[in-house]
Design a protein around this motif. Structure first.
Motif, PDB file in Angstrom:
ATOM      1  N   ARG A 174      -4.961  -6.725  -1.321  1.00 12.06           N
ATOM      2  CA  ARG A 174      -4.429  -5.600  -2.074  1.00 12.06           C
ATOM      3  C   ARG A 174      -5.326  -5.243  -3.254  1.00 12.06           C
ATOM      4  N   VAL A 175      -5.735  -6.270  -4.002  1.00 11.70           N
ATOM      5  CA  VAL A 175      -6.585  -6.017  -5.156  1.00 11.70           C
ATOM      6  C   VAL A 175      -7.948  -5.496  -4.703  1.00 11.70           C
ATOM      7  N   PHE A 176      -8.452  -6.074  -3.609  1.00 12.56           N
ATOM      8  CA  PHE A 176      -9.718  -5.606  -3.026  1.00 12.56           C
ATOM      9  C   PHE A 176      -9.615  -4.111  -2.718  1.00 12.56           C
ATOM     10  N   MET A 177      -8.523  -3.728  -2.049  1.00 10.71           N
ATOM     11  CA  MET A 177      -8.364  -2.322  -1.669  1.00 10.71           C
ATOM     12  C   MET A 177      -8.170  -1.437  -2.895  1.00 10.71           C
ATOM     13  N   LEU A 178      -7.479  -1.953  -3.903  1.00  4.13           N
ATOM     14  CA  LEU A 178      -7.257  -1.181  -5.114  1.00  4.13           C
ATOM     15  C   LEU A 178      -8.584  -0.823  -5.774  1.00  4.13           C
ATOM     16  N   ALA A 219      -7.205   6.500  -2.888  1.00  7.55           N
ATOM     17  CA  ALA A 219      -6.200   6.397  -1.833  1.00  7.55           C
ATOM     18  C   ALA A 219      -5.102   5.402  -2.202  1.00  7.55           C
ATOM     19  N   MET A 220      -5.475   4.338  -2.921  1.00 11.93           N
ATOM     20  CA  MET A 220      -4.486   3.308  -3.236  1.00 11.93           C
ATOM     21  C   MET A 220      -3.578   3.704  -4.398  1.00 11.93           C
ATOM     22  N   THR A 221      -3.908   4.792  -5.105  1.00 12.55           N
ATOM     23  CA  THR A 221      -3.056   5.180  -6.221  1.00 12.55           C
ATOM     24  C   THR A 221      -2.541   6.605  -6.061  1.00 12.55           C
ATOM     25  N   THR A 222      -2.574   7.096  -4.828  1.00 12.50           N
ATOM     26  CA  THR A 222      -1.970   8.398  -4.558  1.00 12.50           C
ATOM     27  C   THR A 222      -0.721   8.143  -3.731  1.00 12.50           C
ATOM     28  N   TRP A 223       0.424   8.290  -4.365  1.00  5.68           N
ATOM     29  CA  TRP A 223       1.656   7.846  -3.731  1.00  5.68           C
ATOM     30  C   TRP A 223       2.432   9.027  -3.185  1.00  5.68           C
ATOM     31  N   ALA A 258      -7.584  17.823 -14.089  1.00  6.84           N
ATOM     32  CA  ALA A 258      -8.115  16.466 -14.189  1.00  6.84           C
ATOM     33  C   ALA A 258      -8.655  16.009 -12.834  1.00  6.84           C
ATOM     34  N   ILE A 259      -9.565  15.031 -12.867  1.00  8.03           N
ATOM     35  CA  ILE A 259     -10.047  14.408 -11.638  1.00  8.03           C
ATOM     36  C   ILE A 259      -8.919  13.547 -11.080  1.00  8.03           C
ATOM     37  N   THR A 260      -8.696  13.607  -9.765  1.00 14.60           N
ATOM     38  CA  THR A 260      -7.646  12.802  -9.151  1.00 14.60           C
ATOM     39  C   THR A 260      -7.858  11.322  -9.470  1.00 14.60           C
ATOM     40  N   ALA A 261      -6.811  10.688  -9.940  1.00 13.50           N
ATOM     41  CA  ALA A 261      -6.813   9.248 -10.222  1.00 13.50           C
ATOM     42  C   ALA A 261      -7.796   8.853 -11.319  1.00 13.50           C
ATOM     43  N   ALA A 262      -8.312   9.814 -12.081  1.00 14.71           N
ATOM     44  CA  ALA A 262      -9.193   9.463 -13.192  1.00 14.71           C
ATOM     45  C   ALA A 262      -8.817  10.299 -14.411  1.00 14.71           C
ATOM     46  N   THR A 263      -7.550  10.274 -14.767  1.00 15.66           N
ATOM     47  CA  THR A 263      -7.075  11.069 -15.892  1.00 15.66           C
ATOM     48  C   THR A 263      -7.748  10.643 -17.188  1.00 15.66           C
ATOM     49  N   ILE A 264      -7.987   9.330 -17.342  1.00 11.85           N
ATOM     50  CA  ILE A 264      -8.563   8.840 -18.597  1.00 11.85           C
ATOM     51  C   ILE A 264      -9.959   9.424 -18.803  1.00 11.85           C
ATOM     52  N   SER A 265     -10.793   9.397 -17.756  1.00  9.48           N
ATOM     53  CA  SER A 265     -12.141   9.956 -17.878  1.00  9.48           C
ATOM     54  C   SER A 265     -12.085  11.458 -18.131  1.00  9.48           C
ATOM     55  N   SER A 266     -11.143  12.148 -17.457  1.00 11.84           N
ATOM     56  CA  SER A 266     -11.030  13.590 -17.657  1.00 11.84           C
ATOM     57  C   SER A 266     -10.646  13.905 -19.099  1.00 11.84           C
ATOM     58  N   ARG A 267      -9.682  13.140 -19.623  1.00  8.94           N
ATOM     59  CA  ARG A 267      -9.286  13.331 -21.024  1.00  8.94           C
ATOM     60  C   ARG A 267     -10.444  13.084 -21.962  1.00  8.94           C
ATOM     61  N   ALA A 268     -11.229  12.029 -21.655  1.00  6.46           N
ATOM     62  CA  ALA A 268     -12.355  11.682 -22.516  1.00  6.46           C
ATOM     63  C   ALA A 268     -13.366  12.817 -22.533  1.00  6.46           C
ATOM     64  N   VAL A 284       0.847  -1.191   0.000  1.00  5.56           N
ATOM     65  CA  VAL A 284       0.000   0.000   0.000  1.00  5.56           C
ATOM     66  C   VAL A 284       0.883   1.242   0.000  1.00  5.56           C
ATOM     67  N   PRO A 285       0.329   2.383  -0.447  1.00  5.22           N
ATOM     68  CA  PRO A 285       1.088   3.631  -0.361  1.00  5.22           C
ATOM     69  C   PRO A 285       1.274   4.013   1.109  1.00  5.22           C
ATOM     70  N   ALA A 286       2.366   4.688   1.407  1.00  6.95           N
ATOM     71  CA  ALA A 286       2.686   4.982   2.804  1.00  6.95           C
ATOM     72  C   ALA A 286       1.712   5.967   3.432  1.00  6.95           C
ATOM     73  N   ASN A 287       0.957   6.708   2.624  1.00  4.52           N
ATOM     74  CA  ASN A 287       0.035   7.687   3.211  1.00  4.52           C
ATOM     75  C   ASN A 287      -1.401   7.174   3.262  1.00  4.52           C
ATOM     76  N   LEU A 288      -1.574   5.846   3.219  1.00  6.97           N
ATOM     77  CA  LEU A 288      -2.920   5.277   3.261  1.00  6.97           C
ATOM     78  C   LEU A 288      -3.539   5.520   4.639  1.00  6.97           C
TER      79      LEU A 288
END
Lengths: 325, 197, 207
Positions: A129-133, A139-143, B166-176, A90-94
């Motif tokens: 991990r996949v569940f959380m993703l 949150a899971m993709t903000t690093w 862009a929307i955070t973590a949704a760049t593809i939708s924002s581009r679309a 997970v990212p450290a800021n989760l």
């Protein structure tokens, strides 16, 4: 007489291994990567790891004691390994509560609903991990950006190298991005990512220790990494403006963590050497397909889980040889 | 079955046909009963979207379909003209195929000078919690387009050198979203030229 | 079997989706919110009830060889009616249930009850059976939808009470449907087994 002789293939020598010993060795092997992460991401790494391990052990105890009504087996250390691997992914800021949810999923859904250690089809930490993703996509993709300072790494966030590659218009553009780490930084771990996956060197030290102890064999990791390298290389040779070079693919994302520590999980990987090679190649191929053509930038977790589900078939096709036959 | 008798072919045909016939008649009745309401509901939905993207407009609306250059699918343009015949603007039903879920449909309203009045999602199934933030009820992303003139406001996300957050973590939708609005803008400029001639 | 039993067996003991595992497609697909589940449950109950009535009335007229086509025509008619009525009178529900209303035609529960019950029993029993199965289906949909909506969207029947930062999105997506479906199925079976064991224990004591 017949009954007595007809047991199984010899030799019957106890290796001195036990589940407990194996699990604690894995924990030990994860320590170098853990220390590097604490160095780069600071205190949150420590907190998340402690919470994750604590929750996994606690939920295992509660479920075994009150739901399954069996003697709790938390001493075998398997929940500790799951907890550590989960935290590493997970990212450290989760936020803390999310990793508690992850621990419930890992132990409750992925492990105990199948019957506990040895009966689970999928690697519990990866399922969580996949569940959380999927459950906490933002949150899971903000690093957090890896900065070698002590303190809370909550202020600055940045993309992962693979994320840059997926979202950038061209490879050259992505490589030229200010956030893109150099290869040296990728090796030591100064880049964005889940906190346990960033440092290739620390992970390799742990993996070498496990191989020396003969807890993991070389088959799965080598097959996995080699397949990724070869296929990434083929695409790179075809069109280097579109596809990143194979070294980049080896060093980024969760590949090294996945190949050495998660794909090699004894319960969810094939038993024979040839089976392990097939398993590793399958993981590598799926990883590259997801990374290059999928919607997600990273595919290691998905590919290992998919191959987990094929393990019974692989075991059927590649049975271990009977001794001296 | 309660009765085990061999039925003749004629009986099979007659029974099945009469059941189908009665079913058809019953359906016709229900269709006639609901047709008006269904049409009204659909019309109301479209009018609602039109009102949202062209809020203060009073006058006549004429519909034309314009196919953008090099593309196959045409966009439906609701051209809005004030009662004195001057061009007020247009509401354009546009789409994108670059969405995370493949495609979504928008309605974009333009003022006569080419600036965007408002955008509205007509049909989208982007991922809940991520791409569905293109809906105004979920986030303020779509509001940043309002009042902007694409002639000076670059319709692409900041990561690609544009002016759109862009929307955070949704760049593809924002581009679309940008892609769909850009398509509508191109068509509108096209229409404007034609109507001015 | 008593009349009361015919009605109530569909609630839990022979619950169509949780015990018989029929109609899994709508069970997984429309349970993203309690309102959708109620709408789908009501639509399916109506179709079940009407098709059970007509089929039990016509059971002596319909020849064995063409019974399945006849049932399908009857069921499809009622489904189309429901579809038109919902489009006309509840356009919002129609938008959120979408293609799953027409898909009631191929819902195994409806054809299953026609074949297994209505074609062998009188009209009153068939009414009770259709109602019971429809209510049972609705109960299971609402159970699953309640868990999914509360965990995934932080809301119940559209009223949000958990801020969206604390939603576990996976539950309103497809994988969450499978997870919740499995756990509720296990829970209901567990409770039924317990009830059954208690009943048996009581019987032996009485003996």
């Amino acid at each position: 007489m017949d009954k007595l002789l007809n047991v199984s293939g010899s030799p019957h020598v106890h290796s001195g291994e036990s589940v407990k010993k194996i699990m604690w060795s894995v924990v030990l092997a994860l320590v170098p990567a853990f220390l590097v992460s604490v160095f780069y991401f600071g205190l949150p790494v420590l907190i998340l790891t402690v919470v994750s391990v604590g929750c996994c052990v606690l939920f295992e105890y509660l479920i075994q004691r009150f739901l399954m009504k069996v003697e709790p087996s938390i001493n075998d250390g398997s929940a500790v390994v799951t907890g550590m691997l989960l935290a590493f992914n997970v990212p450290a800021n989760l936020p803390i509560w999310m990793i508690v949810v992850g621990a419930i999923v890992a132990i409750g859904i992925a492990k105990m609903s199948f019957g506990g250690l040895g009966r689970n089809i999928f690697n519990p930490a990866l399922v969580a991990r996949v569940f959380m993703l999927i459950a906490f996509p933002v949150a899971m993709t903000t690093w957090p950006v890896a900065t070698p300072v002590w303190g809370f790494a909550d202020a600055v966030t940045g993309p992962t190298p693979l994320g840059l590659l997926k979202e950038g218009a061209t490879v050259a553009g992505a490589m030229g991005d200010a956030h893109m780490p150099s290869y040296v930084n990728m090796l030591v771990g100064q880049m964005g990512g889940s906190f346990g996956e960033v440092s290739a060197i620390a992970l390799l030290i742990g993996a070498a220790f496990l191989m020396w102890k003969r807890i993991i064999s070389w088959h799965i990791p080598v097959a996995f990494l080699l397949t990724v390298f070869v296929f990434a290389g083929i695409f790179w040779l075809i069109d280097p403006t579109h596809y990143a070079n194979p070294f980049f693919h080896l060093l980024t994302g969760g590949l090294i963590l996945g190949a050495f520590f998660m794909a090699t999980d004894m319960v969810t990987s094939p038993v024979s050497n040839r089976g392990m090679l097939v398993f590793g190649c399958g993981c590598g191929l799926l990883t590259i397909i997801i990374r290059l053509f999928g919607a997600y930038p990273e595919g290691v977790s998905f590919s290992i889980l998919i191959m987990n589900s094929l393990v019974p078939l692989i075991n059927k096709g590649f049975k271990p040889k009977t001794y001296a036959k | 079955m309660s009765q085990k008798k061999e039925a003749s072919l004629l009986r099979l045909v007659v029974v099945l046909t009469s059941i189908a016939l009665v079913a058809g008649l019953a359906l016709t009745g229900v269709y006639a009963l609901t047709k008006e309401r269904i049409d009204n509901a659909q019309k109301a939905k479209k009018e609602l979207a039109l009102n949202l993207v062209l809020p203060d407009f009073k006058g006549t609306i004429t519909d034309t379909t314009i196919v953008p250059e090099g593309e196959k699918e045409g966009l439906l343009v609701h051209l809005a003209k004030s009662d004195d015949g001057t061009l007020y603007g247009a509401a354009i039903e546009t789409y994108t195929k670059k969405a995370f879920d493949g495609r979504f449909d928008l309605m974009v309203g333009f003022a006569a000078d080419g600036s965007i009045i408002n955008t509205e999602v007509i049909d989208a199934s982007e991922t809940p919690g991520l791409g569905d933030k293109i809906n105004k009820t979920k986030s303020d992303f779509a509001k940043q387009f309002n009042g902007q003139d694409p002639a000076t406001y670059k319709l692409s996300v900041k990561k690609d050198g544009g002016d759109v957050d862009a929307i955070t973590a949704a760049t593809i939708s924002s581009r679309a979203y940008c892609d769909a609005v850009q398509r509508a803008y191109n068509v509108f400029m096209n229409v404007k030229e034609v109507t001015h001639e | 079997m008593s009349k009361w039993n015919i009605l109530t067996k569909g609630f839990f003991k022979e619950n169509p989706s949780l015990i018989l595992v029929l109609g899994t497609c709508p069970t997984l697909a429309v349970t993203t919110s309690v309102n959708n589940a109620l709408g789908m449950g009501a639509a399916t109950t109506f179709v079940l009830l009407m098709s059970n009535i007509i089929i039990s009335l016509l059971k002596n007229v319909i020849p064995d060889k063409v019974r399945i086509p006849c049932y399908i025509v009857i069921i499809a008619t009622f489904v189309s009616m429901v579809d038109l009525l919902i489009q006309g009178f509840a356009p919002a529900l129609s938008a959120s249930l979408g293609v799953f209303i027409p898909l009631i035609v191929v819902n195994c529960i409806v054809l299953g009850r026609a074949e297994a019950f209505a074609s062998k029993n009188g009209v009153w029993d068939s009414i009770l059976d259709g109602l019971g199965m429809g209510i049972g289906f609705t109960i299971s949909l609402v159970l699953i939808a309640a868990v999914r909506e509360i965990l995934g969207a932080g809301a119940f029947m559209g009223h949000q009470f958990i801020p969206s930062d604390y939603n576990i999105l996976i539950f309103v997506l497809a994988p969450g449907a499978f997870i919740v479906f499995g756990f509720i199925m296990a829970l209901v079976r567990h409770i039924l087994n317990k009830v059954e064991a208690k009943r048996k224990a009581k019987l032996t004591v009485q003996k």
